[in-house]
Design an enzyme around this catalytic site. Structure first.
Site, PDB file in Angstrom:
ATOM      1  CG  HIS B  57      20.847  83.092 -55.917  1.00  0.00           C
ATOM      2  ND1 HIS B  57      19.748  83.640 -55.306  1.00  0.00           N
ATOM      3  CD2 HIS B  57      20.437  82.662 -57.128  1.00  0.00           C
ATOM      4  CE1 HIS B  57      18.710  83.526 -56.129  1.00  0.00           C
ATOM      5  NE2 HIS B  57      19.110  82.942 -57.238  1.00  0.00           N
ATOM      6  CG  HIS B 219      14.650  83.225 -57.461  1.00  0.00           C
ATOM      7  ND1 HIS B 219      14.529  81.939 -57.024  1.00  0.00           N
ATOM      8  CD2 HIS B 219      15.716  83.250 -58.288  1.00  0.00           C
ATOM      9  CE1 HIS B 219      15.472  81.200 -57.583  1.00  0.00           C
ATOM     10  NE2 HIS B 219      16.212  81.962 -58.347  1.00  0.00           N
TER      11      HIS B 219
END
Lengths: 212, 357
Positions: B57, B219
């Protein structure tokens, strides 16, 4: 014949092999309804367990299982780490100090493992999680022992129940974990956590059968 | 799989090595267990703010460690929660004695691992509070799911809460502020393409050339709805309206009660947006979407906010919370008050966010 600490160690090693062999299968199941890492994480966790085993070879079954649990907690990550880590640690506490395990001890360990998973993850039966494989397995083993079955036979019945529980997750709507975000789209897929739980329970039964 | 990596299993370790070499004046990296921490930690008298989560991320969270933001960040494997041993060691390293706030994105794994870590840290005499971020309106109900996920608001919370800690807020006030930011922030994301986790080697889901996925998390998981690709304006409208027209959101979360000395269930209520609200508008790239497209999204978002009577008082446009190389974007709106605006404007110096210093 009771299960010895050597058998417990052999069981954990075999679990590592089984998870390694099923690494891609578990990851594939997870990619359908999760984030495609369950097999990878579990494999990393059990490889870490393998590294820790030599330091507890002469210890009691409780210490061995607790050590495995700690190794899983600090290496798996995701939800699987705290859940399986807690399961093994609780199982270890249930057989603390024991060097030989009778069928009742194994049942107590599995019951403690299930209780730990439920406490940590707060999942109910039918939420499409590990709990759906472990709960029927524990119940089946309890029932088999009550009906006079030996250790291996009782664990084989537990395995059959876990397998059924695992397959029963296919039509379920996920209510916990990342799969729950898919809503209706989680239906039709087998839960990866229930699958790894089935594989581990099956391994315990295989070790018990080899012993008899 | 085509990636600029060496071996898939070395991705996180080598990334951390690179970060340590690139920003030695801002951060240090501890290996085994892995965490990134402020070069000048522990900062005397200051509450330590720690976050963490799966890798993939970036720049979140490691890129937000530094003056005015995080004291430490615990990276897990790609898209996998970090583990309690990392979080505990990070807390021990950066705690100055004023206590630690764990900012936790609401994902089952992250929540469990951070709860275990907080329990462990308390046994070592460290004051710890956990506050969840759960701002993703793509998740509609909290009763039959694990609740809303933590997405874009996390970045804004880390900035605002980090500034408050820097300013000298105590642990309780820092935690209360973090909770306030969370209940005032809402996000929604979409994907044009999936992404590939290095260890998995193949895309996390499949999307046809003319399809997009609405309501994704961060995700690489599939979202709520798959549909035919639309224009940037139509997509922006879909995302923005999901946020602006979202009704009151109520859920129960677990927080540590210091007086009782136990985890308690706390009911939190997010009020809906209303005309006249001052907001921070955040347009974020999922990794693969370039600035040129983000600006087009922001243009339309600005127009929609104006039409709905929301006054954009601050904004953030860029790549801050990503899903590897995924193409797509997310929009976050955060209702601001004067305290939050002042803390947003406070100086920050991290690898991923810098101003005022």
């Amino acid at each position: 014949m009771p299960i010895t600490t050597a058998d417990v160690l052999a069981c954990l090693r075999k679990m590592a092999d089984v998870i390694h062999e099923n690494k891609e299968y578990l990851t594939e199941l997870d990619s359908a309804i999760g984030d495609a890492d369950h097999g990878i994480n579990m494999d990393r966790g059990f490889q870490s367990v393998l590294k820790k085993l030599p330091s507890v070879e002469d210890k009691d079954a409780g210490t061995i299982l607790k050590t495995a649990g700690m190794a899983l907690v600090s290496s798996v990550g995701g939800a699987g780490g705290p859940l399986y880590g807690t399961a093994f640690m609780q199982a270890g506490m249930a057989v603390a100090g024991k060097y030989e395990l009778e069928a009742e001890d194994i049942l107590a360990a599995l019951e403690a493992a299930l209780k730990g998973v439920v406490m940590r993850g707060k999942a109910n039966l039918g939420d499409k999680t590990m709990v759906d494989a472990i709960t029927p397995a524990v119940a089946a083993m309890r029932e088999a022992l009550r009906n006079g079955a030996g250790t291996a036979e009782a664990l084989e019945q537990a395995t059959a129940a876990a397998e059924k529980g695992m397959k029963d997750t296919i039509p379920m709507l996920a209510k916990k974990g990342r799969a729950s975000y898919l809503g209706e789209r989680s239906i039709g897929h087998q839960d990866p956590g229930a699958t790894s739980s089935y594989l581990l329970i099956r391994t315990i039964a295989e070790i018990a059968r080899e012993k008899e | 799989m085509k990636k600029l990596i060496n071996k898939p299993e070395d991705v996180v370790k080598e990334e951390l090595e690179g970060v340590a070499l690139a920003y030695p004046d801002l951060v240090k990296v501890h290996f085994d267990p892995d965490f990134v921490y402020r070069a000048d930690a522990p900062v005397k008298g200051k509450v330590a703010v720690i976050s963490g989560g799966g890798s993939g991320h970036e720049p979140m969270h490691g890129g937000f460690v530094g003056v005015g933001m995080l004291d430490a960040a615990c990276p897990g494997q790609v898209f996998t929660s970090p583990t309690p041993d990392q979080m505990l060691e990070a807390a021990k390293t950066v705690n100055s004695g004023a206590g630690v706030l764990y900012i936790v994105k609401n994902y089952t794994g992250d929540v469990m691992n951070f709860e275990m870590a907080a329990d462990l840290a308390r046994t070592e005499g460290i004051r710890v509070l956990n506050i969840l971020i759960d701002d993703d309106v793509a998740v509609q109900d909290s009763l039959y799911t694990a609740g809303r996920r933590g997405v874009g608001t996390t970045v804004l919370a880390e900035k605002i809460v980090g500034a408050a800690a820097e300013k000298g807020y105590d642990l309780k006030k820092v935690a209360d502020l973090c909770r306030k930011v969370n209940i005032n922030g809402r996000s929604m994301g979409m994907a044009l393409t999936p992404c590939t986790v290095p260890m998995a080697g193949k895309p996390t889901f499949e999307l046809a050339e003319d399809e997009m996925e609405i309501g994704i998390g961060i995700h690489g998981e599939p979202g709520r709805k798959r549909m035919k690709l639309k224009t940037a304006d139509e997509i922006t409208e879909m995302l923005a309206l999901s946020i602006i027209e979202d009704s009151t959101y109520t859920r129960t979360v677990r927080e540590w009660d210091e007086d009782k000395g136990e985890w308690v269930d706390v009911t939190l209520v997010d009020p809906p947006f209303k005309a006249g609200d001052q907001v921070l508008a955040f347009v974020n790239s999922m990794g693969g979407t370039p600035d040129i497209e983000l600006a087009i999204i922001y243009r339309k978002l600005h127009e929609i906010c104006e039409k709905k009577g929301l006054k954009i008082v601050r904004n953030l446009v860029g790549r801050y919370i990503t899903s590897l190389e995924m193409q797509g974007c997310s929009i976050t709106l955060l209702k601001m008050d004067d305290e939050m605006i002042e803390l947003w404007d406070a100086p920050v110096k991290t690898p991923g966010l810098r101003w005022g210093i």
